[in-house]
Design an enzyme around this catalytic site. Structure first.
Site, PDB file in Angstrom:
ATOM      1  N   GLU A 154       5.855 -21.173  69.793  1.00  0.00           N
ATOM      2  CA  GLU A 154       6.590 -22.424  69.981  1.00  0.00           C
ATOM      3  C   GLU A 154       7.794 -22.401  69.051  1.00  0.00           C
ATOM      4  O   GLU A 154       7.647 -22.249  67.841  1.00  0.00           O
ATOM      5  CB  GLU A 154       5.735 -23.629  69.575  1.00  0.00           C
TER       6      GLU A 154
ATOM      7  N   ASP B  72       5.516 -35.057  62.003  1.00  0.00           N
ATOM      8  CA  ASP B  72       5.360 -33.894  61.127  1.00  0.00           C
ATOM      9  C   ASP B  72       5.121 -34.251  59.672  1.00  0.00           C
ATOM     10  O   ASP B  72       5.702 -35.191  59.137  1.00  0.00           O
ATOM     11  CB  ASP B  72       6.610 -33.005  61.227  1.00  0.00           C
TER      12      ASP B  72
END
Lengths: 266, 393
Positions: free
Chosen positions: A49, A60
């Protein structure tokens, strides 16, 4: 059928889980990213990815935030993301992009999907795109023939799991726990339960991410998941390494360990 | 006009899947509460006995002499408990938090007004409170940090990104994704994913409802224009809402022009931005060609935000409201003028609206009645203003 579809079919036939690695484009540098991608592929990763670094990554944790900051300060843009995607696809692994929605909207929805194909990519993971806001994106991914990969969470109710997975292609991204990206000592028991619930609504492969960093964790996830996603653990090694080469050596070592882990689960 | 949390093409939900359950729960709780006479009565009683509502209207006659002779009416949200309109929203959300059985609230704050209001509501209702505040802002607004701590809140300085309001929201959302089972995110403005823009508007629309009646009673007619400063846009939506059906009433939002929109150092999101997604909603955003959020600049910490509520984006696009940018210097001139002509020290945020009054008054002339939301008082800004005007501390 995308390269990702083929890879997920292949690992299923080999009765194991896929190892999926995440790295942001432009990190630790533009050239360093290309080297890291090649190192990961050579070490046995099945899919990569490429993260599109974003100014406001609410999904995140601190490690990926720091990597995104470094990359953005170096001026990483959409062209760099697609270049990294191309590098990844050229190694033979399945390559996808992971990005928050605004960079896609800004680039142009159809154009973004087409650029994925043009650079050998298989699909896009969109962690903040809800299915309710997805009409233009689903149309674009169908037109370009790429996999729209959606994330589901332990809090996702069964009825909604059905609706989300119905829009998903490639694999379902199952968030192992309630929280943001980053290594944890243990992968939560919520992962097992979520994967079991997803199985009841779809035949798509299911990959588990969030918090995975060790061979042992990969092994335990591979017992029931079709893919194991590792991001922050690789990035932390690159951040902490005294030199670029040592960073590349460290991620190679970890990737090899994890590649064993995903083959030991069943 | 709106469908499923959308305002035309704006609004919606752009959030991690983990938050969908909580947003649906909140939406259901809000919808039920809006129809529940006991909730409405409880909030009204709190406003009467705690907030100090209804807030009064003051006619600013000496200030108006500088506004082309138009009559200027100040809706005094600065007189609310905690010193700004923010209390309207936090009391409503705190009651909802209790209804949902949650014990902990988190909030973001820039200048500290919403953080102080949140800490206040948490203290009143016995909820745990964590406030995320950019590290830069904790230094600029140290007094408000102390205030929140006195009220029992934990203040977490945010060191990621630009270390300001935008990053405080990011950090609050990360906390929420992790702790959503027992935590309510008390978002402080009409932005964020559905139902926040609608819900926060509903808690602030009392401002316009009161003001519309007060203006009719005071002047026998509706005002010609209603003005308010716009950062995220909560005080502006609060006062605009009641007047939206009154086609003859101009609605004017004043954004923070910073050093000037043409310099790129500003926070005028509608005037100088473009449609995009930030913090879970589609609206206007200050962004670059890659869709990265651009840092905003304003002398006012409360307006220093690169996004704006989606309903404002919609009101702008359909032409129902107009938005103009007021530079730092013009805002500070209006700030000083209100201090010296009316004996009222406004928040620097509010001073942007006051600067708009000076301009619109001159455009409309002496026959015009202008209503402005005096959204907050300026106690928190004394240090900034003293530095600006060269007053030794």
């Amino acid at each position: 059928m995308t390269q990702l579809d083929s890879v997920m079919a292949k690992v299923r036939s080999e009765n194991r889980a896929a190892l999926i690695a995440y790295i942001p484009a432009g990190f630790p540098s533009k050239a360093g990213c290309a080297k890291a991608i090649k190192a990961l592929a050579a070490a046995g990763v099945d899919a990569i990815e490429i993260g599109f670094p974003y100014s406001d990554p609410v999904m995140d944790g601190p490690v990926i935030q720091e990597a995104a900051d470094i990359s953005l300060k170096a001026g990483t843009n959409a062209a760099d993301v697609f270049e990294a995607l191309y590098v990844a696809a050229s190694t033979g692994v399945a390559a996808v992009v992971m990005t928050y929605w605004n960079p896609i909207a800004r680039y142009g929805v159809e154009k973004f999907a087409q650029s994925i194909v043009d650079n050998g990519g298989s699909g896009v993971i969109t962690p903040d795109l809800t299915i309710e806001e997805s009409d233009s994106w689903i149309a674009a991914t169908k037109k370009s023939g790429i996999n729209p990969i959606y994330v589901v969470a332990p809090s996702t109710k069964d009825e909604r799991l059905k609706n989300v997975t119905a829009k998903t292609g490639g694999f379902v991204y199952a968030a192992s726990m309630m929280g943001v990206t980053g290594s944890r000592d243990a992968v939560a028991s919520t992962a097992n339960e979520l994967v079991a619930r997803v199985r009841t609504v779809t035949d798509l492969p299911i990959s588990v991410g969030l918090g995975v960093s060790t061979r042992e964790q990969a092994k335990s996830l591979a017992a029931y998941a079709d893919g194991v996603i590792v991001g922050s653990a690789f990035i932390k090694l690159l951040l902490d390494a005294p030199s670029e080469q040592e960073g590349l050596d460290a991620i190679t070592h970890l990737a090899k360990e994890l590649a064993l882990g995903v083959r030991e689960g069943r | 006009m709106t469908t499923e949390g959308h305002f035309g093409e704006y609004g919606g939900r752009f959030v991690p899947e983990a938050l969908i359950g909580a947003l649906e729960e909140l939406e259901a709780a809000h919808n039920a509460a809006q129809k529940d006479p006991s909730f409405i009565a409880e909030l009204a009683e709190l406003h009467r006995t705690y907030t100090g509502r209804p807030s009064i209207i003051t006619e600013a006659k000496r200030f108006a002499e500088h506004a082309g002779g138009a009559r200027v009416f100040l809706k005094r949200e600065d007189l609310n408990h905690t010193g700004s309109h923010k209390i309207n929203n936090v009391l409503g959300q705190a009651l909802l938090t209790k209804r949902m059985g949650k014990k902990r609230i988190i909030a973001e704050t820039g200048a500290g007004q919403h953080g102080v209001a949140s800490a206040t509501a948490a203290a009143l209702m016995g909820l745990d409170c964590v406030v995320y505040m950019g590290e830069e802002d904790t230094r600029r607004q140290a007094l408000n940090v102390a205030r929140m701590k006195l009220l029992g809140a934990q203040v977490v300085p945010v060191t990621s990104g630009s270390k300001t309001l935008k990053d405080a929201i990011n950090e609050a959302m990360r906390d929420w994704v992790t702790n959503v089972a027992d935590t309510h995110y008390m978002l402080g403005t009409v932005a964020g994913p559905h139902p926040f823009p609608t819900m926060v508007r509903d808690f602030h629309k009392i401002i316009g409802n009161e003001a519309r009646e007060q203006m009719l009673a005071l002047t026998g007619r509706l005002p010609d224009a209603v003005l308010a400063c716009v950062g995220g846009g909560s005080n502006a939506i609060g006062i605009f809402n009641a007047f939206i059906p009154d086609a003859g009433v101009r609605l004017i939002g004043l954004e923070a022009g910073g050093d000037g929109v043409e310099t790129g150092r500003h926070a005028a999101t509608i005037t100088g931005g473009s449609p995009g997604v930030l913090h879970g909603t589609r609206s206007y955003v200050l962004q670059d060609e890659n869709g990265q959020t651009v840092e905003s600049h304003s002398i006012s910490a409360g307006l220093d935000y690169p996004g704006v509520g989606p309903e404002h984006a919609y009101l702008h696009d359909i032409g129902r409201a107009e938005y103009r940018a007021i530079n730092d210097d013009a805002a500070m001139a209006a700030f000083e003028l209100l201090c010296k002509t009316e004996g009222i020290i406004p928040a620097i945020e509010t001073a942007h609206g006051l600067a708009g009054v000076l301009i619109i008054g001159k455009e409309l002339g002496p026959s015009a009645n202008l209503l402005i939301n005096l959204s907050g008082r300026g106690d928190k800004d004394v240090q900034t203003a003293a530095e600006y005007f060269g007053i030794p501390l």
